[in-house]
Design an enzyme around this catalytic site. Structure first.
Site, PDB file in Angstrom:
ATOM      1  CE  LYS A   1      45.487 -58.824 -33.498  1.00 11.20           C
ATOM      2  NZ  LYS A   1      45.275 -58.940 -34.912  1.00 11.20           N
TER       3      LYS A   1
ATOM      4  CD  GLU B   1      45.292 -44.840 -27.514  1.00 12.59           C
ATOM      5  OE1 GLU B   1      45.373 -45.157 -28.722  1.00 12.59           O
ATOM      6  OE2 GLU B   1      46.114 -44.107 -26.949  1.00 12.59           O
TER       7      GLU B   1
ATOM      8  CB  CYS C   1       8.840 -71.396 -54.398  1.00 14.58           C
ATOM      9  SG  CYS C   1       8.782 -71.079 -52.632  1.00 14.58           S
TER      10      CYS C   1
ATOM     11  CB  CYS D   1       4.459 -68.888 -51.024  1.00 18.92           C
ATOM     12  SG  CYS D   1       6.076 -69.398 -50.425  1.00 18.92           S
TER      13      CYS D   1
ATOM     14  CB  CYS E   1       4.632 -72.787 -52.111  1.00 24.09           C
ATOM     15  SG  CYS E   1       5.024 -71.585 -53.402  1.00 24.09           S
TER      16      CYS E   1
ATOM     17  NE  ARG F   1      52.800 -50.154 -40.440  1.00 24.81           N
ATOM     18  CZ  ARG F   1      52.741 -51.117 -39.543  1.00 24.81           C
ATOM     19  NH1 ARG F   1      52.771 -50.822 -38.262  1.00 24.81           N
ATOM     20  NH2 ARG F   1      52.607 -52.362 -39.904  1.00 24.81           N
TER      21      ARG F   1
ATOM     22  CD  GLU G   1      44.318 -48.043 -38.106  1.00 26.59           C
ATOM     23  OE1 GLU G   1      45.400 -47.515 -37.746  1.00 26.59           O
ATOM     24  OE2 GLU G   1      44.194 -49.249 -38.363  1.00 26.59           O
TER      25      GLU G   1
ATOM     26  CE1 TYR H   1      48.029 -44.980 -34.341  1.00 25.93           C
ATOM     27  CE2 TYR H   1      45.768 -45.450 -34.996  1.00 25.93           C
ATOM     28  CZ  TYR H   1      47.142 -45.537 -35.237  1.00 25.93           C
ATOM     29  OH  TYR H   1      47.588 -46.173 -36.348  1.00 25.93           O
TER      30      TYR H   1
ATOM     31  CG  ASP I   1      40.558 -54.376 -38.667  1.00 21.41           C
ATOM     32  OD1 ASP I   1      41.731 -54.262 -39.064  1.00 21.41           O
ATOM     33  OD2 ASP I   1      39.883 -55.403 -38.804  1.00 21.41           O
TER      34      ASP I   1
ATOM     35  CB  CYS J   1       8.267 -67.651 -54.264  1.00 23.89           C
ATOM     36  SG  CYS J   1       6.692 -68.492 -54.164  1.00 23.89           S
TER      37      CYS J   1
ATOM     38  CE  LYS K   1      46.242 -53.593 -33.479  1.00 23.55           C
ATOM     39  NZ  LYS K   1      45.826 -53.789 -34.868  1.00 23.55           N
TER      40      LYS K   1
ATOM     41  CB  SER L   1      54.060 -52.755 -35.998  1.00 25.69           C
ATOM     42  OG  SER L   1      54.802 -53.762 -35.386  1.00 25.69           O
TER      43      SER L   1
HETATM   44  S1  IVH Z   1      49.665 -47.037 -31.655  1.00 24.09           S
HETATM   45  C1  IVH Z   1      54.058 -47.011 -31.416  1.00 24.09           C
HETATM   46  N1  IVH Z   1      47.085 -47.070 -31.266  1.00 24.09           N
HETATM   47  O1  IVH Z   1      47.667 -51.003 -35.104  1.00 24.09           O
HETATM   48  C2  IVH Z   1      52.615 -47.218 -31.463  1.00 24.09           C
HETATM   49  N2  IVH Z   1      47.942 -48.237 -33.153  1.00 24.09           N
HETATM   50  O2  IVH Z   1      50.571 -52.582 -35.051  1.00 24.09           O
HETATM   51  C3  IVH Z   1      52.052 -47.082 -32.818  1.00 24.09           C
HETATM   52  N3  IVH Z   1      46.213 -49.263 -34.545  1.00 24.09           N
HETATM   53  O3  IVH Z   1      49.750 -49.886 -37.562  1.00 24.09           O
HETATM   54  C4  IVH Z   1      50.678 -47.523 -32.991  1.00 24.09           C
HETATM   55  N4  IVH Z   1      44.499 -48.591 -33.366  1.00 24.09           N
HETATM   56  O4  IVH Z   1      47.451 -49.029 -37.677  1.00 24.09           O
HETATM   57  C5  IVH Z   1      48.087 -47.489 -32.051  1.00 24.09           C
HETATM   58  N5  IVH Z   1      44.809 -46.954 -30.806  1.00 24.09           N
HETATM   59  C6  IVH Z   1      45.819 -47.377 -31.585  1.00 24.09           C
HETATM   60  C7  IVH Z   1      45.601 -48.147 -32.747  1.00 24.09           C
HETATM   61  C8  IVH Z   1      46.699 -48.559 -33.506  1.00 24.09           C
HETATM   62  C9  IVH Z   1      44.877 -49.263 -34.429  1.00 24.09           C
HETATM   63  C10 IVH Z   1      46.943 -49.959 -35.632  1.00 24.09           C
HETATM   64  C11 IVH Z   1      47.910 -49.075 -36.347  1.00 24.09           C
HETATM   65  C12 IVH Z   1      49.218 -49.767 -36.302  1.00 24.09           C
HETATM   66  C13 IVH Z   1      48.891 -51.115 -35.733  1.00 24.09           C
HETATM   67  C14 IVH Z   1      49.900 -51.495 -34.687  1.00 24.09           C
END
Ligand code: IVH
Length: 693
Positions: free
Chosen positions: A333, A126, A427, A451, A430, A149, A185, A243, A130, A445, A128, A89
């Site tokens: 974030k 890059e 409603c 109305c 009216c 994972r 992802e 990624y 979701d 309505c 991130k 992570s």
């Molecule tokens: S790199 C060693 N790149 O974020 C690096 N992670 O806590 C491994 N995630 O579980 C992750 N976008 O699911 C990386 N461009 C991105 C990402 C990304 C989303 C998520 C991924 C991972 C968590 C990192």
């Protein structure tokens, strides 16, 4: 958690135990059930509180503490997969200001022993995503395994479900190494998430058991990936972004940078986000965070931040890891898209088409980058299913430009027994009766023309060409008339004089005169046009014609019972009920009387037998310009003879009537082998010439 103001604050040991229990509970809901109760931001808060207690009191740290774990738990139902290279992570930069990126750059430089005199570090920036992390294993170029994972060491084998994702290559080009793990992802696009929930709501409204809606796209994606029935998984639209990579064997051309790796993955057919960019130095990272943040709402999928990575793999190696997080990467974030707040009231709003929507009025909360004070509850069923009540603590979500939504209620925070929500039976704008038709989720309505909420729409509907037709009374003008208060009800339109019209902003005298004339001209109409113009729900042109033919006179329709209305051909119980409810409303009868008083007239007659329907069951498509009839006239004639007139050609089309300059519809008809006729041949199919009824 106890909220007793008079209690002693809990000891750190008690608080830590309490937090652990809560975090275990929420982690189970999140990772195992894909159904979290609280927003991530709330979870993070509890998590950080526990971390800080443990930091201050190391003796309280237990090996099973949630802080000692990388990720989720392995579900029993899927085969466990031990990752050849652990799935790590990354550390999170929680300062959501763009300048937070500088903290990372400073840490990297310090760790590398760089001074101000040294050049800036090269990074890759890059998105991130979701969604959920996935490791795709290819052997000899063939996808052999896809694993979640899990806890970072051991994940779940979800190969069957991942194979249904069209963006995941099943086979790689010949230059790919013999063993390659691609990491990335899996996610669900926002529009597809909305559509999925819409479909789920429909299933639930239809009484399907065991169906639910999803809290957000990530949970919907996680649910689909871990769906045991892969036929269902296949119906849930998922996407993928690459990624990173895991185990690689026999790589003869390994790149030296993160960026080149990503480009290589892209070359092999893996989606790589187009925003991915090289960025040199802290300023470039700050700019990236800012740039992506500004367009976050326009992305078709959710991101919760951006990720910065040191580009050079050699430098990554030098930087290494702290516990299990790489020092060479950070997630930065954006403000969370889900937050907790309280419900101050539940209002009911009336839309342009009369639809009643319950809306939660919220204590203002900053979510998804804006302050939210309202969130839709969609309809009565949804409001009751979520069981949102006044005073409740709720999770609010706002992602992209989607309207804010209450996703769930924290039941253990409910104080007392507030009354469950019920939809008002009239409603709120009216006072007309609010009705929910069988099989529908929405209340509407029945005030229609009366109305205030539906005023503009109702006037435009009445004035349209195929209804009473008032030429020149379009969108802009109706907007202006209603917004300035000049027109409050439909009959007011007929009370507009030249002076009132010419006095409007941007209204030339000539145009005012034209509208007065158009209004005058529209007063001589026909009963079907007038009926259709009233905008009664389910009463389209064809039904209006049938009603007029069957009853002959408006008063008879207005006074007809549901049974009498049901005798009209094509009028089923729902339509009959809708007509009956409409004319039951005193306001609607009043509007009709006033229109008559304004001089609207039409010929009335005796009830007539239904015209012969020689073309019943046949579908026609009209294209091009006809020698004698307008398109509308041709449509009327065909419909009077029982035919359906469709807008586009398909295999089900029986005839295409082509006039001069017929275009693509004619070509389509020819390619499908549909019979093409001209105006004269069409007229020959009709019983005998009929006038506009
Ligand atoms: S790199 C060693 N790149 O974020 C690096 N992670 O806590 C491994 N995630 O579980 C992750 N976008 O699911 C990386 N461009 C991105 C990402 C990304 C989303 C998520 C991924 C991972 C968590 C990192």
């Amino acid at each position: 958690m106890t909220d007793d103001l008079f209690a002693e604050p809990p000891s750190p040991a008690a608080r830590a135990a309490e937090l652990r229990a809560q975090l275990h509970h929420h982690a189970h809901r999140y990772y195992t059930l894909d159904d979290p109760e609280i927003p991530d931001a709330e979870y993070d808060k509890l998590f950080r509180e526990l971390q800080s207690i443990e930091a201050a009191h190391p003796e309280l740290l237990t090996s099973d503490s949630p802080t000692q774990r990388v990720g989720g738990r392995v579900l029993e139902m899927f085969t466990p997969v031990r990752h050849a290279v652990p799935m790590l992570s990354i550390n999170t930069e929680t300062d959501t200001e763009p300048s937070g990126a500088r903290n990372f750059d400073a840490r990297v430089r310090r760790a590398l022993g760089l001074t101000e005199a040294d050049p800036p570090v090269d990074y890759v920036a890059e998105l991130k995503f979701d969604g959920l992390a996935m490791s795709l294993r290819y052997e000899d170029g063939v996808l052999v395994q896809a694993a979640t994972r899990g806890d970072g060491e051991v994940g779940e084998d979800v190969t069957t479900n991942i194979r249904t994702i069209s963006q995941v290559p099943l086979r790689l080009p010949a230059d790919a190494p013999p063993v390659l793990e691609v990491r990335g992802e899996v996610y669900m696009r926002r529009d597809q998430f909305e559509a999925l929930n819409e479909a789920q709501r429909a299933k639930m409204a239809a009484g399907a058991k065991g169906e639910k809606t999803f809290v957000n796209p990530r949970n919907a994606a996680a649910g689909a990936v871990r769906q045991l029935d892969s036929r269902i998984a296949a119906q849930r639209p998922l996407s993928f972004f690459a990624y990173s990579w895991g185990e690689v064997q026999g790589d003869t051309a390994a790149p030296a940078t993160q960026y080149d790796w990503l480009m290589r993955l892209k070359g092999w057919g893996f989606p790589v986000a187009e925003q991915t960019a090289k960025a040199t130095g802290a300023d470039a990272l700050v700019a990236f965070h800012q740039r992506v943040g500004a367009s976050r709402d326009q992305l078709p999928y959710d991101i919760d931040g951006v990720v910065y990575k040191v580009d050079s793999l050699a430098l990554q190696k030098r930087l290494g890891f702290v516990t299990r997080e790489p020092r060479w990467a950070v997630a930065h974030k954006y403000p969370a898209q889900e937050q907790l707040t309280t419900v101050l009231a539940i209002d009911v709003q009336v839309g342009r088409t009369g639809k009643l929507t319950p809306v939660a009025k919220l204590a203002p909360v900053f979510v998804g980058g804006v302050t939210v004070t309202n969130a839709t509850l969609h309809n009565e069923d949804e409001a009751r299913r979520k069981d949102v009540r006044v005073g409740d603590t709720v999770v609010v979500r706002r992602a992209g430009d989607v309207i804010p939504e209450v996703v769930s209620v924290l039941l253990d925070k409910r104080i007392g027994e507030p009354a469950p929500f019920t939809m008002p039976r009239s409603c709120p704008v009216c006072g007309s009766e609010a009705v929910r038709e069988e099989g529908e989720v929405d209340f509407r309505c029945s005030g229609g023309l009366f109305c205030g909420a539906q005023r503009k729409q109702a006037i435009l509907h009445f004035a349209q060409r195929r209804a009473v037709e008032v030429e020149g009374l379009g969108d802009k003008l109706v907007e202006q008339l209603v917004d300035t208060g000049v027109v409050k009800t439909l009959p007011d339109v007929y009370r507009l004089g030249f002076t009132a019209l010419a006095g409007l902003d941007r209204m030339a005298e000539k145009s005012a005169k034209n509208i007065v004339e158009a209004l005058e001209k529209s007063k001589r109409t026909t009963l079907p046009r007038f009926l259709f113009g009233l905008g009664i729900r389910h009463v389209g042109e064809a039904t209006a014609k049938e009603l007029a033919r069957h009853f002959g006179q408006l008063d008879r329709i207005m006074d007809a019972s549901v049974e009498a209305l049901s005798e009209v051909s094509d009028v089923g119980p729902v339509v009959a009920q809708s007509i009956h409810t409409f004319f039951e409303q005193a306001h609607n009868r009043e509007v009709v009387e006033q229109l008559r008083a304004c001089g609207l007239t039409w010929e009335e007659g005796e009830p007539a037998e239904r015209a012969p329907q020689p073309l019943a069951g046949k579908t026609f498509v009209l294209t091009g310009t006809f020698p004698s009839l307008s398109r509308d006239q041709a449509k009327d004639l065909l419909e009077a003879a029982g035919a359906k007139v469709a807008g586009s050609v398909s295999k089900k089309t029986d005839y295409v009537v082509a006039g001069a300059e017929a275009g693509s519809k004619l070509e389509k008809a020819q390619s499908l082998g549909v019979t093409v006729i001209d105006e004269a041949q069409m007229l020959a199919l009709l019983p005998n010439a009929q006038g506009d009824s």
